[in-house]
Design a protein around this motif. Structure first.
Motif, mmCIF file in Angstrom:
data_model
loop_
_atom_site.group_PDB
_atom_site.id
_atom_site.type_symbol
_atom_site.label_atom_id
_atom_site.label_comp_id
_atom_site.label_asym_id
_atom_site.label_seq_id
_atom_site.Cartn_x
_atom_site.Cartn_y
_atom_site.Cartn_z
ATOM 1 N N TYR A 1 0.819 -1.210 0.000
ATOM 2 C CA TYR A 1 0.000 0.000 0.000
ATOM 3 C C TYR A 1 0.856 1.265 0.000
ATOM 4 O O TYR A 1 0.504 2.250 -0.646
ATOM 5 C CB TYR A 1 -0.970 0.007 1.179
ATOM 6 C CG TYR A 1 -2.160 -0.881 0.954
ATOM 7 C CD1 TYR A 1 -3.209 -0.476 0.141
ATOM 8 C CD2 TYR A 1 -2.250 -2.126 1.553
ATOM 9 C CE1 TYR A 1 -4.320 -1.286 -0.070
ATOM 10 C CE2 TYR A 1 -3.347 -2.941 1.349
ATOM 11 C CZ TYR A 1 -4.374 -2.524 0.534
ATOM 12 O OH TYR A 1 -5.461 -3.330 0.324
ATOM 13 N N ASP A 2 1.983 1.247 0.729
ATOM 14 C CA ASP A 2 2.894 2.401 0.727
ATOM 15 C C ASP A 2 3.353 2.709 -0.694
ATOM 16 O O ASP A 2 3.342 3.864 -1.124
ATOM 17 C CB ASP A 2 4.132 2.131 1.579
ATOM 18 C CG ASP A 2 3.842 1.956 3.049
ATOM 19 O OD1 ASP A 2 2.716 2.261 3.477
ATOM 20 O OD2 ASP A 2 4.756 1.499 3.762
ATOM 21 N N LYS A 3 3.749 1.673 -1.393
ATOM 22 C CA LYS A 3 4.257 1.845 -2.760
ATOM 23 C C LYS A 3 3.163 2.375 -3.688
ATOM 24 O O LYS A 3 3.378 3.320 -4.443
ATOM 25 C CB LYS A 3 4.785 0.503 -3.267
ATOM 26 C CG LYS A 3 5.456 0.574 -4.600
ATOM 27 C CD LYS A 3 6.072 -0.766 -4.956
ATOM 28 C CE LYS A 3 6.704 -0.704 -6.323
ATOM 29 N NZ LYS A 3 7.304 -1.979 -6.702
ATOM 30 N N LYS A 4 1.987 1.779 -3.629
ATOM 31 C CA LYS A 4 0.882 2.195 -4.498
ATOM 32 C C LYS A 4 0.428 3.617 -4.183
ATOM 33 O O LYS A 4 0.203 4.419 -5.097
ATOM 34 C CB LYS A 4 -0.302 1.232 -4.384
ATOM 35 C CG LYS A 4 -0.021 -0.163 -4.861
ATOM 36 C CD LYS A 4 0.246 -0.202 -6.340
ATOM 37 C CE LYS A 4 0.440 -1.624 -6.813
ATOM 38 N NZ LYS A 4 0.723 -1.715 -8.224
ATOM 39 N N ALA A 5 0.284 3.944 -2.901
ATOM 40 C CA ALA A 5 -0.151 5.292 -2.513
ATOM 41 C C ALA A 5 0.881 6.330 -2.946
ATOM 42 O O ALA A 5 0.520 7.418 -3.406
ATOM 43 C CB ALA A 5 -0.381 5.372 -1.005
ATOM 44 N N THR A 6 2.153 5.997 -2.832
ATOM 45 C CA THR A 6 3.213 6.913 -3.256
ATOM 46 C C THR A 6 3.137 7.174 -4.750
ATOM 47 O O THR A 6 3.191 8.325 -5.197
ATOM 48 C CB THR A 6 4.594 6.359 -2.869
ATOM 49 O OG1 THR A 6 4.656 6.218 -1.451
ATOM 50 C CG2 THR A 6 5.711 7.264 -3.339
ATOM 51 N N ILE A 7 2.981 6.131 -5.528
ATOM 52 C CA ILE A 7 2.893 6.276 -6.986
ATOM 53 C C ILE A 7 1.674 7.110 -7.372
ATOM 54 O O ILE A 7 1.769 8.030 -8.191
ATOM 55 C CB ILE A 7 2.851 4.890 -7.662
ATOM 56 C CG1 ILE A 7 4.198 4.199 -7.518
ATOM 57 C CG2 ILE A 7 2.451 4.999 -9.129
ATOM 58 C CD1 ILE A 7 4.189 2.727 -7.896
ATOM 59 N N LEU A 8 0.527 6.803 -6.779
ATOM 60 C CA LEU A 8 -0.696 7.550 -7.104
ATOM 61 C C LEU A 8 -0.568 9.032 -6.729
ATOM 62 O O LEU A 8 -0.983 9.902 -7.481
ATOM 63 C CB LEU A 8 -1.900 6.920 -6.397
ATOM 64 C CG LEU A 8 -2.328 5.547 -6.917
ATOM 65 C CD1 LEU A 8 -3.303 4.882 -5.949
ATOM 66 C CD2 LEU A 8 -2.937 5.668 -8.300
ATOM 67 N N THR A 9 0.019 9.300 -5.576
ATOM 68 C CA THR A 9 0.185 10.685 -5.129
ATOM 69 C C THR A 9 1.159 11.441 -6.031
ATOM 70 O O THR A 9 0.902 12.588 -6.408
ATOM 71 C CB THR A 9 0.672 10.723 -3.664
ATOM 72 O OG1 THR A 9 -0.253 9.990 -2.858
ATOM 73 C CG2 THR A 9 0.775 12.142 -3.152
ATOM 74 N N CYS A 10 2.257 10.800 -6.380
ATOM 75 C CA CYS A 10 3.242 11.435 -7.273
ATOM 76 C C CYS A 10 2.614 11.738 -8.627
ATOM 77 O O CYS A 10 2.807 12.838 -9.167
ATOM 78 C CB CYS A 10 4.454 10.529 -7.464
ATOM 79 S SG CYS A 10 5.505 10.409 -6.014
ATOM 80 N N ASN A 11 1.886 10.782 -9.159
ATOM 81 C CA ASN A 11 1.268 10.970 -10.477
ATOM 82 C C ASN A 11 0.205 12.061 -10.466
ATOM 83 O O ASN A 11 0.119 12.853 -11.397
ATOM 84 C CB ASN A 11 0.657 9.664 -10.979
ATOM 85 C CG ASN A 11 1.707 8.651 -11.370
ATOM 86 O OD1 ASN A 11 2.859 8.982 -11.590
ATOM 87 N ND2 ASN A 11 1.305 7.401 -11.453
ATOM 88 N N LYS A 12 -0.608 12.105 -9.429
ATOM 89 C CA LYS A 12 -1.711 13.066 -9.406
ATOM 90 C C LYS A 12 -1.281 14.463 -8.969
ATOM 91 O O LYS A 12 -1.755 15.457 -9.504
ATOM 92 C CB LYS A 12 -2.835 12.565 -8.497
ATOM 93 C CG LYS A 12 -4.054 13.460 -8.538
ATOM 94 C CD LYS A 12 -5.266 12.801 -7.991
ATOM 95 C CE LYS A 12 -6.471 13.725 -8.153
ATOM 96 N NZ LYS A 12 -7.671 13.098 -7.622
ATOM 97 N N TYR A 13 -0.374 14.543 -7.990
ATOM 98 C CA TYR A 13 -0.026 15.838 -7.406
ATOM 99 C C TYR A 13 1.394 16.306 -7.729
ATOM 100 O O TYR A 13 1.776 17.401 -7.327
ATOM 101 C CB TYR A 13 -0.228 15.801 -5.885
ATOM 102 C CG TYR A 13 -1.673 15.606 -5.519
ATOM 103 C CD1 TYR A 13 -2.594 16.637 -5.646
ATOM 104 C CD2 TYR A 13 -2.136 14.378 -5.070
ATOM 105 C CE1 TYR A 13 -3.925 16.466 -5.321
ATOM 106 C CE2 TYR A 13 -3.472 14.189 -4.743
ATOM 107 C CZ TYR A 13 -4.357 15.230 -4.874
ATOM 108 O OH TYR A 13 -5.675 15.044 -4.560
#
Length: 81
Positions: free
Chosen positions: A12-24
């Motif tokens: 979840y850490d990895k996925k949340a990091t990727i999603l946050t980087c991509n969106k914000y």
């Protein structure tokens, strides 16, 4: 914390990091810090809540709801409305 829970949180850490980087557009370490110090992460880390049933998108939505409203429970994934 057992190895299985550590593996789940890492996923979840990895996925949340990727999603946050991509969106914000945040740098990975900043995105990870924001996630790790969130109420969403505290809920995810609590084995009694069994939040690993949620998809990474659902967890990200909870984190986003927390960032906007101050409460991850305002996420559509929890409210279901």
């Amino acid at each position: 914390m057992n190895n299985e829970m550590s593996d789940i949180l890492y996923f979840y850490d990895k996925k949340a990091t990727i999603l946050t980087c991509n969106k914000y557009g945040l740098k990975p370490m900043n995105a990870l810090k924001r996630f790790l110090f969130s109420e969403t992460y505290q809920m995810l880390s609590d084995p009694e809540l069994e939040m690993w049933d949620f998809s990474p998108i659902g967890i990200f939505d909870m984190w986003e709801a927390e960032q906007i409203t101050g409460d991850p429970r305002n996420s559509l994934y929890i409210r279901r409305d």
